[in-house]
Design an enzyme around this catalytic site. Structure first.
Site, mmCIF file in Angstrom:
data_model
loop_
_atom_site.group_PDB
_atom_site.id
_atom_site.type_symbol
_atom_site.label_atom_id
_atom_site.label_comp_id
_atom_site.label_asym_id
_atom_site.label_seq_id
_atom_site.Cartn_x
_atom_site.Cartn_y
_atom_site.Cartn_z
ATOM 1 N N ASP A 229 85.605 -51.657 32.297
ATOM 2 C CA ASP A 229 86.842 -51.575 33.089
ATOM 3 C C ASP A 229 87.224 -52.954 33.631
ATOM 4 O O ASP A 229 88.279 -53.123 34.249
ATOM 5 C CB ASP A 229 86.743 -50.522 34.195
ATOM 6 C CG ASP A 229 85.658 -50.821 35.221
ATOM 7 O OD1 ASP A 229 84.888 -51.788 35.029
ATOM 8 O OD2 ASP A 229 85.574 -50.073 36.223
ATOM 9 N N SER A 230 86.395 -53.955 33.347
ATOM 10 C CA SER A 230 86.776 -55.351 33.633
ATOM 11 C C SER A 230 88.067 -55.706 32.897
ATOM 12 O O SER A 230 88.752 -56.665 33.257
ATOM 13 C CB SER A 230 85.653 -56.308 33.217
ATOM 14 O OG SER A 230 85.232 -56.063 31.887
ATOM 15 N N ASP B 99 83.532 -47.316 29.609
ATOM 16 C CA ASP B 99 83.292 -47.478 31.047
ATOM 17 C C ASP B 99 84.217 -46.534 31.820
ATOM 18 O O ASP B 99 85.445 -46.666 31.751
ATOM 19 C CB ASP B 99 83.617 -48.936 31.424
ATOM 20 C CG ASP B 99 82.827 -49.421 32.607
ATOM 21 O OD1 ASP B 99 81.972 -48.662 33.107
ATOM 22 O OD2 ASP B 99 83.060 -50.576 33.029
ATOM 23 N N LYS C 81 79.648 -45.068 30.491
ATOM 24 C CA LYS C 81 78.876 -45.752 31.540
ATOM 25 C C LYS C 81 79.542 -45.426 32.864
ATOM 26 O O LYS C 81 80.770 -45.354 32.931
ATOM 27 C CB LYS C 81 78.878 -47.276 31.314
ATOM 28 C CG LYS C 81 78.259 -48.051 32.476
ATOM 29 C CD LYS C 81 78.071 -49.522 32.149
ATOM 30 C CE LYS C 81 79.265 -50.401 32.453
ATOM 31 N NZ LYS C 81 79.712 -50.392 33.856
ATOM 32 N N GLU D 17 79.120 -46.168 37.323
ATOM 33 C CA GLU D 17 78.455 -46.923 38.386
ATOM 34 C C GLU D 17 77.873 -45.975 39.434
ATOM 35 O O GLU D 17 78.505 -44.980 39.781
ATOM 36 C CB GLU D 17 79.461 -47.883 39.057
ATOM 37 C CG GLU D 17 79.939 -48.968 38.121
ATOM 38 C CD GLU D 17 80.931 -49.938 38.776
ATOM 39 O OE1 GLU D 17 81.050 -49.961 40.017
ATOM 40 O OE2 GLU D 17 81.582 -50.686 38.018
ATOM 41 N N GLU E 94 73.240 -55.111 37.576
ATOM 42 C CA GLU E 94 74.101 -56.280 37.803
ATOM 43 C C GLU E 94 73.794 -56.952 39.145
ATOM 44 O O GLU E 94 73.561 -56.294 40.159
ATOM 45 C CB GLU E 94 75.581 -55.831 37.778
ATOM 46 C CG GLU E 94 76.550 -56.977 38.042
ATOM 47 C CD GLU E 94 77.991 -56.660 37.681
ATOM 48 O OE1 GLU E 94 78.291 -55.557 37.196
ATOM 49 O OE2 GLU E 94 78.840 -57.565 37.904
HETATM 50 O O1 KIV Z 1 83.403 -53.655 33.239
HETATM 51 C C1 KIV Z 1 82.536 -54.403 32.773
HETATM 52 O O2 KIV Z 1 82.811 -55.329 31.998
HETATM 53 C C2 KIV Z 1 81.153 -54.145 33.171
HETATM 54 C C3 KIV Z 1 80.160 -55.224 32.898
HETATM 55 C C4 KIV Z 1 80.292 -56.244 33.963
HETATM 56 C C5 KIV Z 1 78.791 -54.694 32.794
HETATM 57 O O3 KIV Z 1 80.868 -53.140 33.727
#
Ligand code: KIV
Length: 259
Positions: free
Chosen positions: A44-45, A83, A112, A114, A177
């Protein structure tokens, strides 16, 4: 062609082979990265890197699905991780509904999310329903506003508890992280599943980096843990300024580039 990895081969890599993961948000880069990495994360970056938002919090399921479809199209043989965006897994019902949507609308292999101990029951519910889940503990970018910034996590006891709880809940791997290397080493040793570090030192089971950091395209700031394997921004600026100059001066296109 069969995918290179499954959750079984990823788990089996623990203590045998370091795992390499990188983010990608589109088909073009996914295709370039695929031969060299074990997993591609549609992080989600992308909400910051691709969409220009100040943090990841406004990313939506629609946005993540669109980019994941592109990555899956570019790298059909890669193990792809979706994500889950902020707000998409606040309870068992919404988490499962959104995870099922990921499997139905993309060919991503896993999701994924968090969170540590507090997310264990949600993860267990997803795993029971056939979803492959990667955890993400330590610095959690989706908590940036509630935490008041991106802060290195030093609470070893909590990290160990979180890793154990996630392993028990059924995740096949954990992203760790932003923590001190000696703590990350202990966390990796404490579980039987791979711990993939980002800003967590070398004594873990693999590494993940955001592609635009790794290739030096993101210039706003450089966290300590980022190694630039290419000076992408400088190369792009040089190339585009050369192109602009040649167009202005009538030097492009020459006969070689004309019909
Ligand atoms: O969103 C992302 O790119 C991430 C990485 C920083 C692991 O979660």
């Amino acid at each position: 062609m069969a995918k290179k990895h499954t959750i079984t081969t990823i788990k089996a890599a623990k203590n045998k082979e370091k795992l390499v993961m990188v983010t990608a948000y589109d088909a073009l880069f996914a295709k370039l990265f695929a031969p060299y990495v074990d997993m591609i994360l549609v992080g989600d970056s992308l909400n910051m890197i691709f969409a220009g938002s100040p943090d990841t919090l406004s990313a939506t399921m629609e946005q993540m699905i669109y980019h994941t479809q592109a990555v899956c199209a570019g790298a059909p043989e890669s193990f792809i991780v979706f994500d889950m965006p902020y707000g998409s897994y606040t309870n068992k019902k919404s988490a499962l509904k959104n995870a099922i949507r990921v499997y139905k609308e993309t060919t991503a292999d896993a999701i994924k999310l968090e969170g540590g101990t507090e997310k264990a029951s949600i993860i267990e519910h997803l795993v029971e329903n056939g979803i492959a889940v990667m955890g993400h503990i330590g610095l959690q970018p989706q908590s940036v506003r509630s935490e008041g910034g991106y802060k290195v996590v030093r609470d070893a006891k909590k990290l160990l508890q979180d890793a154990k709880a996630l392993e028990k809940a059924g995740v096949f791997a954990i992203v760790l992280e932003g923590t001190e290397a000696h703590i990350a080493k202990e966390v990796a040793k404490s579980v039987d599943i791979p711990v993939i570090g980002i800003g967590a030192g070398v004594d873990v089971d693999g590494q993940v980096l955001v592609w635009s950091d790794m290739l030096g395209f993101f210039e706003d700031f450089k966290p300590k843990f980022v190694k630039k394997y290419l000076d992408g921004a400088t190369l792009v600026k040089k190339a585009v300024s050369q192109y602009a100059k040649e167009v202005k001066e009538g030097k492009f296109p020459t006969k070689d580039y004309s019909y």
